[in-house]
Design an enzyme around this catalytic site. Structure first.
Site, PDB file in Angstrom:
ATOM      1  CB  CYS A  18      -0.945  -0.002   1.197  1.00 37.40           C
ATOM      2  SG  CYS A  18      -2.005   1.467   1.285  1.00 37.40           S
ATOM      3  CD  GLU A  44     -28.898  18.083  -2.821  1.00 41.25           C
ATOM      4  OE1 GLU A  44     -29.947  18.380  -2.227  1.00 41.25           O
ATOM      5  OE2 GLU A  44     -28.279  18.877  -3.565  1.00 41.25           O
ATOM      6  CE1 TYR A  51      -7.063  -1.863  -6.118  1.00 39.68           C
ATOM      7  CE2 TYR A  51      -8.065  -4.022  -6.244  1.00 39.68           C
ATOM      8  CZ  TYR A  51      -7.114  -3.176  -5.718  1.00 39.68           C
ATOM      9  OH  TYR A  51      -6.217  -3.647  -4.808  1.00 39.68           O
ATOM     10  CD  GLU A  66      -7.812   2.302  -8.441  1.00 40.22           C
ATOM     11  OE1 GLU A  66      -8.701   2.417  -7.587  1.00 40.22           O
ATOM     12  OE2 GLU A  66      -6.673   1.856  -8.182  1.00 40.22           O
ATOM     13  CG  HIS A  96     -29.650  22.138  -2.285  1.00 38.55           C
ATOM     14  ND1 HIS A  96     -29.704  21.280  -3.361  1.00 38.55           N
ATOM     15  CD2 HIS A  96     -29.935  23.378  -2.749  1.00 38.55           C
ATOM     16  CE1 HIS A  96     -30.031  21.976  -4.436  1.00 38.55           C
ATOM     17  NE2 HIS A  96     -30.175  23.246  -4.083  1.00 38.55           N
ATOM     18  CE  LYS A 107      -4.288   2.281  -6.878  1.00 40.76           C
ATOM     19  NZ  LYS A 107      -4.844   0.912  -6.863  1.00 40.76           N
ATOM     20  CB  CYS A 154      -3.768   2.161  -2.006  1.00 38.76           C
ATOM     21  SG  CYS A 154      -3.114   1.522  -0.458  1.00 38.76           S
TER      22      CYS A 154
END
Length: 450
Positions: free
Chosen positions: A45, A444, A180, A184, A439, A53, A50
Site C-alpha cells: 500500500c 444529498e 480496479y 485506475e 444542498h 497510486k 494505493c
C-alpha cells in the site's frame, strides 16, 4: 517478557500495514517483538500501491480541471506536463512515509530486521544473514504479488511494482486487466495525456461491482479517448528496434505501444517462506488458510492480510493485525467481521460500493426494493462531456433495511465512507429519508433516492 526458551514473544515476517500494526499493538501489550522486511517498510500500500497510486490520481484529475479553466473564467498560459517531476515527488513522499513506519516501530520497542526471513519450524525463523531466531508466536504478513500471464514476450511487460519508477512517460500505454488496478492506471495515464489501451479477457470490467454502476464506466472511458479491447487477451509481445513493442491480441488487433502494464490480479505471497516446515496448510491459490482468529493449521503460527486472500484491502489487513495482537497478547479474543466492507475504485469518474449488489441481494433475500438517482453532478457542468452520476440503493423489501449502496461519480469514495457506517448499523431507507439534505451537493442524493 519473552519466555526464557524463546528470543521473542512474536516474530513478524512482512512489514506491510498488517504486520506493522500487529507488531506495534503486540508490543504495547507487553510482548517482546521483532519484525523482518526484505524490501521496504510499509508494504504494498505505502510503497507500490494505493498511496502512490492515489497521488497519481490526484495529479491526473488536475489535468482534467485544467481543461475546465476557461469555463471558470481563468485564462492560462502555456501548459506542459513533466513526468519525472511528478514521479520523483511521489517517490519522495513514499520515502517519507517509510521513515514514519520505521519510527513508529522503533518508538513501540519493536526490533527491525531489514532482510528476508523464512520459517524453519513452528517456533523458529532464519534470516538471510544466516541468523537463527526463535519465537513463541510467528506472524506471516507478506501480502500479495502481481501475477504475470503466460504469453510469448511477457518478459517485456511491467507490473504495478515498476510503473511508479519508469524513466519516461509512456505516451502509448497498454494495460492488461479489468480489475480496479488496471482501470485506475488506465484512467491516470489517459488523463495525463497518454494514448491508453485497456485489454481484458472478458467483456466486463470490475465484475464484482454492481452491474448498473459498472456499465456506465466503459462508455465514459471511451469518450475520454481510451481504446477498450474487451473479450480478448495478448497473444504475443515483440520488442522493436526503437525500444517500443508490437502487441498482437487474440482478436487479431495489433498495437504499437511504449509500455505494457500487467494488472491481471495478485496472488498471495507465500512461496519460499518455509511454511511446509511447520505444517502450515495452503489453499489452491497459495493462500495461507486461517481460522476466524487468523491462526493457521500450526498453533504457533498466524497470518493476516493479503497472504490469506480473505479480503485484499489495506484497512482489512490493519484490522486483522490489530485483532491478532489483542487476541494473542492482549487477553481480548476477537475476530474481524469481513462483511459489509466498503470499497472504491479511483477510476475517472470514481466508483464506490458497500454491501450487497442488486444481484446478490435478490439471490440472498428474494424480495428487495431498488432506489436510484441518475443526475449530472454540478462540477461536471464545466465540462463539455455529458457525464452523469448514478447512485443506487438496494433495500430489503419488507423491512426497508439498506443492504447495499453503490455509486459512480466524482468523489464517490469520500461520500460512501459515512454512508457505510449507516449501512453497517443496519439503518433503513426511512432513516436516510428522514435526514435533511445538504444542498447543493452530490451527497444529498443519498437522502433523495426514488
Amino acid at each position: 517478557m519473552a519466555e526464557a526458551e524463546f528470543d521473542y514473544d512474536l516474530f513478524t515476517i512482512g512489514g506491510g500495514s498488517g504486520g506493522v500494526r500487529a507488531s506495534r499493538i503486540s508490543a504495547s501489550h507487553g510482548a517482546k517483538v521483532a519484525i523482518a522486511e526484505e524490501y521496504r517498510m510499509g508494504g504494498t500500500c505505502v510503497i507500490r500501491g494505493c498511496v502512490p497510486k492515489k497521488m497519481l490520481v490526484y495529479a491526473s484529475m488536475f489535468a482534467e480541471e485544467l481543461g475546465h479553466a476557461a469555463h471558470k473564467g481563468w485564462t492560462l498560459g502555456e501548459k506542459s506536463f513533466d513526468w519525472p517531476t511528478l514521479r520523483d515527488f511521489v517517490n519522495s513522499d513514499v520515502d517519507r512515509l517509510e521513515g514514519l513506519y520505521d519510527g513508529t516501530l522503533g518508538n513501540a520497542g519493536v526490533e527491525v530486521y531489514s532482510e528476508r526471513a523464512v520459517i524453519t519450524g513452528p517456533n523458529s525463523v532464519r534470516l538471510a544473514s544466516g541468523k537463527e531466531i526463535t519465537a513463541k508466536k510467528i506472524l506471516v504478513a507478506t501480502g500479495g504479488w502481481p501475477m504475470l500471464p503466460e504469453f510469448d514476450g511477457n518478459e517485456h511487460c511491467i507490473t504495478s511494482n515498476e510503473i511508479f519508477h519508469v524513466e519516461e512517460f509512456p505516451q502509448r500505454l497498454m494495460v492488461l486487466g479489468g480489475g480496479y488496478i488496471a482501470v485506475e492506471f488506465a484512467g491516470i495515464f489517459n488523463a495525463l495525456g497518454g494514448d491508453v489501451t485497456l485489454v481484458n479477457r472478458t467483456d466486463t470490467i470490475l465484475r464484482t461491482y454492481d452491474s448498473d454502476i459498472v456499465d456506465r464506466l466503459p462508455v465514459v472511458m471511451k469518450a475520454r479517448g481510451m481504446d477498450l479491447q474487451l473479450g480478448t487477451v495478448v497473444d504475443s509481445v515483440a520488442k522493436n528496434d526503437d525500444g517500443s513493442f508490437t502487441v498482437t491480441l487474440t482478436n487479431g488487433v495489433t498495437k504499437q505501444v511504449d509500455r505494457i502494464l500487467v494488472a491481471t490480479g495478485r496472488k498471495p505471497n507465500s512461496e519460499g517462506l518455509g511454511l511446509e516446515t511447520a505444517g502450515v496448510e495452503l489453499g489452491k491459490a497459495g493462500e495461507i488458510l486461517v481460522d476466524a482468529y487468523s491462526k493457521t493449521s500450526c498453533d504457533s503460527i498466524y497470518a493476516v492480510g493479503d497472504v490469506t486472500n480473505r479480503v485484499q484491502l489495506t484497512p482489512v489487513a490493519i484490522r486483522e493485525g490489530h485483532a491478532f495482537a489483542d487476541t494473542v497478547f492482549g487477553n481480548n479474543p476477537r475476530a474481524v467481521d469481513h462483511s459489509c466492507i466498503p470499497s472504491a475504485v479511483f477510476s475517472q469518474p470514481s466508483i464506490a460500493s458497500v454491501g450487497l449488489t442488486e444481484a446478490e441481494a435478490r439471490k440472498e433475500h428474494g424480495d428487495i426494493a431498488v432506489y436510484t438517482s441518475d443526475f449530472r453532478p454540478m462540477k461536471n457542468i464545466f465540462s463539455d462531456r455529458m457525464e452523469r452520476g448514478l447512485y443506487k440503493m438496494v433495500c430489503h423489501g419488507e423491512t426497508g433495511q439498506v443492504l447495499g449502496l453503490h455509486m459512480i461519480g466524482p468523489e464517490s469514495a469520500e461520500i460512501i465512507q459515512a454512508a457505510a457506517v449507516a449501512i453497517k448499523a443496519k439503518l433503513t431507507k426511512a432513516d436516510f429519508d428522514a435526514t435533511t439534505a445538504i444542498h447543493p451537493s452530490m451527497a444529498e442524493e443519498l437522502v433523495l433516492l426514488k
